[in-house]
Design a protein around this motif. Structure first.
Motif, PDB file in Angstrom:
ATOM      1  N   VAL A 132       1.410   0.841 -14.130  1.00 19.30           N
ATOM      2  CA  VAL A 132       0.211   1.445 -14.036  1.00 19.30           C
ATOM      3  C   VAL A 132       0.161   2.476 -12.830  1.00 19.30           C
ATOM      4  O   VAL A 132      -0.724   3.297 -13.000  1.00 19.30           O
ATOM      5  N   VAL A 152      -4.656  -5.991 -13.798  1.00 19.22           N
ATOM      6  CA  VAL A 152      -3.484  -6.198 -13.589  1.00 19.22           C
ATOM      7  C   VAL A 152      -3.093  -7.388 -12.434  1.00 19.22           C
ATOM      8  O   VAL A 152      -2.464  -8.209 -12.644  1.00 19.22           O
ATOM      9  N   PHE A 169      -2.385  15.025  -6.730  1.00 20.73           N
ATOM     10  CA  PHE A 169      -1.858  13.601  -7.796  1.00 20.73           C
ATOM     11  C   PHE A 169      -3.213  13.328  -8.239  1.00 20.73           C
ATOM     12  O   PHE A 169      -4.369  13.475  -7.790  1.00 20.73           O
ATOM     13  N   ALA A 170      -2.936  12.532  -9.288  1.00 19.72           N
ATOM     14  CA  ALA A 170      -4.331  11.932 -10.181  1.00 19.72           C
ATOM     15  C   ALA A 170      -4.960  10.946  -9.330  1.00 19.72           C
ATOM     16  O   ALA A 170      -4.564  10.208  -8.385  1.00 19.72           O
ATOM     17  N   ALA A 209      -9.068   2.219  -1.810  1.00 21.08           N
ATOM     18  CA  ALA A 209      -7.889   2.879  -2.614  1.00 21.08           C
ATOM     19  C   ALA A 209      -6.834   3.321  -1.688  1.00 21.08           C
ATOM     20  O   ALA A 209      -5.544   3.329  -1.998  1.00 21.08           O
ATOM     21  N   ASP A 210      -7.161   3.921  -0.513  1.00 21.71           N
ATOM     22  CA  ASP A 210      -6.198   4.013   0.265  1.00 21.71           C
ATOM     23  C   ASP A 210      -5.840   3.137   1.387  1.00 21.71           C
ATOM     24  O   ASP A 210      -4.797   2.404   1.432  1.00 21.71           O
ATOM     25  N   HIS A 256       1.091   3.804  -2.963  1.00 21.40           N
ATOM     26  CA  HIS A 256       0.961   5.224  -2.771  1.00 21.40           C
ATOM     27  C   HIS A 256       1.977   6.350  -2.822  1.00 21.40           C
ATOM     28  O   HIS A 256       1.950   7.672  -3.409  1.00 21.40           O
ATOM     29  N   PHE A 310       1.836   6.688  -6.603  1.00 19.34           N
ATOM     30  CA  PHE A 310       0.633   7.770  -7.106  1.00 19.34           C
ATOM     31  C   PHE A 310       0.952   9.157  -6.781  1.00 19.34           C
ATOM     32  O   PHE A 310       0.738  10.035  -7.606  1.00 19.34           O
ATOM     33  N   GLU A 362      -7.618   0.107 -13.262  1.00 16.83           N
ATOM     34  CA  GLU A 362      -6.380  -0.695 -14.021  1.00 16.83           C
ATOM     35  C   GLU A 362      -5.529  -1.697 -13.242  1.00 16.83           C
ATOM     36  O   GLU A 362      -5.236  -2.789 -13.620  1.00 16.83           O
ATOM     37  N   LEU A 363      -5.400  -1.119 -11.804  1.00 16.86           N
ATOM     38  CA  LEU A 363      -4.830  -2.361 -10.928  1.00 16.86           C
ATOM     39  C   LEU A 363      -5.592  -3.782 -10.745  1.00 16.86           C
ATOM     40  O   LEU A 363      -5.061  -4.715 -10.846  1.00 16.86           O
ATOM     41  N   ASP A 368       0.833  -1.239   0.015  1.00 19.30           N
ATOM     42  CA  ASP A 368      -0.138   0.077   0.064  1.00 19.30           C
ATOM     43  C   ASP A 368       0.919   1.375  -0.085  1.00 19.30           C
ATOM     44  O   ASP A 368       0.681   2.258  -0.953  1.00 19.30           O
ATOM     45  N   LEU A 410      -5.645  -0.778   0.359  1.00 18.99           N
ATOM     46  CA  LEU A 410      -5.164  -1.192  -0.900  1.00 18.99           C
ATOM     47  C   LEU A 410      -4.388  -2.288  -0.908  1.00 18.99           C
ATOM     48  O   LEU A 410      -4.580  -3.297  -1.872  1.00 18.99           O
ATOM     49  N   ILE A 464      -6.395   7.582  -8.415  1.00 23.60           N
ATOM     50  CA  ILE A 464      -5.637   6.301  -8.233  1.00 23.60           C
ATOM     51  C   ILE A 464      -6.271   5.327  -9.337  1.00 23.60           C
ATOM     52  O   ILE A 464      -7.473   5.156  -9.341  1.00 23.60           O
ATOM     53  N   PRO A 465      -5.493   4.842 -10.042  1.00 22.08           N
ATOM     54  CA  PRO A 465      -6.173   3.792 -11.086  1.00 22.08           C
ATOM     55  C   PRO A 465      -6.443   2.524 -10.757  1.00 22.08           C
ATOM     56  O   PRO A 465      -6.059   1.517 -11.167  1.00 22.08           O
ATOM     57  N   ARG A 509       3.719  10.605  -6.798  1.00 19.54           N
ATOM     58  CA  ARG A 509       4.633  10.918  -7.661  1.00 19.54           C
ATOM     59  C   ARG A 509       6.055  11.292  -6.864  1.00 19.54           C
ATOM     60  O   ARG A 509       6.676  12.406  -7.149  1.00 19.54           O
ATOM     61  N   LEU A 537       2.584  -3.246 -11.809  1.00 23.91           N
ATOM     62  CA  LEU A 537       1.978  -2.424 -10.864  1.00 23.91           C
ATOM     63  C   LEU A 537       2.628  -1.339 -11.223  1.00 23.91           C
ATOM     64  O   LEU A 537       2.115   0.110 -10.969  1.00 23.91           O
ATOM     65  N   PRO A 556       2.469  -9.221  -9.675  1.00 20.85           N
ATOM     66  CA  PRO A 556       2.995  -8.426 -10.833  1.00 20.85           C
ATOM     67  C   PRO A 556       3.615  -6.992 -10.435  1.00 20.85           C
ATOM     68  O   PRO A 556       2.951  -6.065 -10.974  1.00 20.85           O
TER      69      PRO A 556
END
Lengths: 194, 285, 285, 194
Positions: free
Chosen positions: B197, C197, C186-187, C133-134, B142, B145, C193-194, B138, C137, C189-190, B147, B194, B190
């Motif tokens: 993505v 995958v 930040f964008a 997502a947070d 994060h 995410f 997509e996760l 996690d 995850l 969270i995908p 960056r 990840l 994977p």
């Protein structure tokens, strides 16, 4: 309420001795020092250090990174003065170049680290040791471990606020204080010789 | 740390352990060294307490020999075999609670940026598969995410090695281990996919059988993390102790994996590619 | 729960609250109902304590109206707005510590399989964006890696709603919120997509503006999770309270999102597709 | 060592009363029962229940899911017997159909749940209540909340091991025990009428 004050005495005190600060030991002000937990004038502590060092069977200095590495102006001179002091006191030197937990390969004859200072003390049969140039929290940790597990008498020559966990601790240790301590040892040696 | 620190005071120089004197005289701090120079200079990590033939130890050695600026690098680690080697290395090293490494690294990177606004301080996470893919997944994702400008490097031995051989998420499906007698019943996580993505601008998958590739991708990952965004390198580091092969076979095992399921892979974002071409295209690396 | 339970004892029937009597007489337990029948039967969730116009409440209502077997379904939830509605629903519901939902669901699914070997018991995670997502995850992804046969449904309101409006990982970049006055940096969270995958055999992304699509994909996700593997549905459920739009605009906001960044998306693995065609291809859904 | 035994008395005892079990209250064996924490013969407890119900201003029965839903053979008959008992005792009935924390819409006049039983008791001014057919851990929770926050006298007619947290608790409550309790109430009413 009357309580018996805690005394920072030579060990072995036990596996996990308390931090002296947690037992009410206060740090000295400039011009003062600590002997076994009690605040005394700096001069008295310097006399006690000289006595301890000169009567020791196997005294050692443990210079830390702040003295071993030439990282800022003035360090080289201070290192020289400390080396001179150790030689004068008849003490040997084992360096503490950094604080990595270097298991299991550390050679206790050439190196000491704050995570296992007891090994170096046991292997070299050190009865009095002097910490100098060791960063505060590593010195505190090592001093507690030594008090917990060995019978070595610890002395801290601290450039900052002093160390409650040493049996004797000076504070604010600069070049003049180093010079005064050297002088005291010199004269005490003269008296002993006489 | 600064290069200045790597000079002993004259009064005590003769008392320093040989290990330190050699690092000063012949180490990677003062002049730039790459993995191609291995064997010609004193390595930052000289002795380690790992098992004979340990792939992780080799992965750690190759990685620290590839750091573009060791004196200005902070390694963040966590519990596991990777810790043993790093605790022995002459590098700034911070050990976090198990799985917290990318959160700790995020904070350190931001703090170093404020404290040293004019110096590049590289923060590199260097931990095992358990720390990244299981316990810290996690926090790892994060940091990507968000960056954060840190490089994350996994030394993947596909097992919890120093606790007796439990399966990790990175263990291959079907693999039998000391503490997984019935074999693992799901596929390798994977993480490389990840990373792609989840916002990494560069990723590479390598094995210890290809030291030059490690040198190239670790350097690239760290230099891109400095300016562009999070990066990820996954290094296969076989474990002779738990996978019960002779220690001298480590490189062969890695080579075979590289020809099969652990093939070399790399990805790079457009931004990162443009930045790389502009700044390092002429580099020999 | 079994259909048997949904019959009052004669001695006390007249004393049961109307809500229960209506559910027994006209609810979805005894005869199969779908989302197309909404308005023609007593819903499992009739009243809820959410804000006016709450997208999450609508998402929860549409989801529970789409369950293929409500009497044999166990919903696993966690902290957040999604919990409020579920606590009111006449369904088996288990609330886990924040973020633990997919781990708890994995255990319950396995236990139910042992306890009721001959009955399909659907375990459905139904929680918000923060939980998946947070905070959860790692546990969410690991349940997918392990191929647990559970359906995970996110009601995504893009905010921590009931704690005053903090950004979540699913908040859009730049979004200003009560507790994120400088905007999220930040964008989103995908997670979709996760999911692809990380081993989900089926995934769908929808909004509350398309109730029939929700009906179709929720049913499909649950039926595929029963036999093939983990599945994931992500439902956009706008929050009027924190995004400060009039409550009657919820559907419009969702519709606009569906035409833009929250377009309908779906994926299915080959295995799942084959299974679906073999067993449900003739289904009207 | 001598200690005063804990007594399970009518409240309000306070926001968080202790679990009676944690204060040393033991459960009865078959044929026994509990009155305010003390073990007594079942017959004595039945007499006490009858007295309490018949002297109450506003007694209520709270049947739980095990009696409200026709989930296995025998339940319908038992429900009938309980309804008859309540009617005979002049008690009204509020059902506990499940254990959902139905905030904030619960109507305390038609429904009770174990998470807020005090609301139902306050709103309906209930001075004596009887739990029956409520699953163990929900009954324990509700009984503690009632003892903590209200002055309602709680009675548990338990089919299993009994409830230390009720002021009076029977255990092993089957059809014969229901019949005996009904008989006692019947005859006590006759005496009162006479």
């Amino acid at each position: 309420m009357s309580i018996t004050p805690y005394r920072v005495l030579v060990g072995p005190e036990g596996y996990l001795p308390p931090a002296a600060a947690s037992r009410g030991i206060l740090l000295p002000e400039k011009g003062e020092a600590l002997i076994e937990g009690a605040i005394v004038p700096e001069e008295e502590a310097m006399q006690a250090i000289a006595t301890k060092l000169l009567s020791a069977k196997n005294p050692f200095f443990f210079p830390g990174p702040q003295l071993l590495w030439d990282w800022k102006e003035g360090v080289a001179l201070k290192a020289q003065a400390v080396k001179k002091l150790a030689d004068l006191a008849g003490a040997r030197v084992i360096p503490m170049p950094d604080y990595r937990p270097k298991y299991p390969m550390i050679n206790p004859a050439v190196e000491i680290n704050p995570n296992h200072p007891n090994l170096t003390i046991w292997h070299n049969k050190i009865d009095v040791c002097v910490f100098i140039g060791v960063h505060c929290h590593y010195a505190n940790m090592a001093l507690k471990i030594i008090r917990g597990g060995t019978s070595c008498y610890t002395i801290a020559l601290c450039g900052e606020a002093g160390h409650e966990d040493a049996m004797i601790s000076l504070c604010c240790m600069g070049m003049p204080e180093l010079a005064r301590l050297t002088e005291i040892i010199q004269s005490m040696k003269g008296e002993q010789a006489a | 740390m600064s290069i200045k620190v790597i000079k002993p005071t004259a009064a005590f120089a003769s008392l320093l352990p040989t290990e330190y004197l050699e690092l000063v005289a012949d180490g990677p701090y003062a002049s730039p060294k790459t993995i191609n120079d291995l064997g010609t200079f004193k390595e930052i990590i000289a002795e380690h307490p790992h098992c004979a033939g340990c792939g992780v130890a080799l992965g750690v050695r190759l990685t620290v020999a590839s750091l573009p600026a060791p004196a200005d690098t902070l390694i963040v680690g966590t519990a596991g075999c990777s810790f043993f080697g790093l605790a022995q290395a002459a590098l700034n090293y911070s050990c976090s609670a198990f799985g917290n490494q990318n959160a700790v690294a995020s904070g350190l990177k931001r703090m170093l940026k404020i404290r040293y606004p004019d110096t590049d301080k590289d923060v590199v996470v260097l931990v095992g598969d358990g720390g990244i893919a299981d316990i810290g997944l996690d926090l790892t994702l994060h940091s990507w995410f968000r960056r954060e400008k840190i490089a994350t490097i996994m030394v993947d031995n596909e097992v919890y090695g120093n606790t007796g051989g439990q399966e990790s998420g990175m263990t291959q499906e079907g693999q039998v281990l000391n503490m997984a007698p019935k074999g693992k019943n799901f596929a390798k996580i994977p993480v490389f996919e990840l990373a792609r993505v989840s916002g990494c601008v560069y990723g590479a998958r390598v094995t210890v059988a290809s030291p030059k590739k490690i040198g190239r991708v670790v350097r690239k990952a760290i230099l891109l993390a400095r300016e562009v965004g999070p990066t990820y390198v996954q290094i296969y580091t076989p474990c002779p102790t738990n996978f019960k092969f002779p220690p001298q076979q480590t490189i062969n095992i890695a080579k075979k994996a590289e020809e099969g399921y652990y093939s070399f892979q790399e990805f790079i974002s457009d931004d990162a590619q443009a930045y790389w071409e502009k700044n390092f295209a002429s580099s020999t690396m």
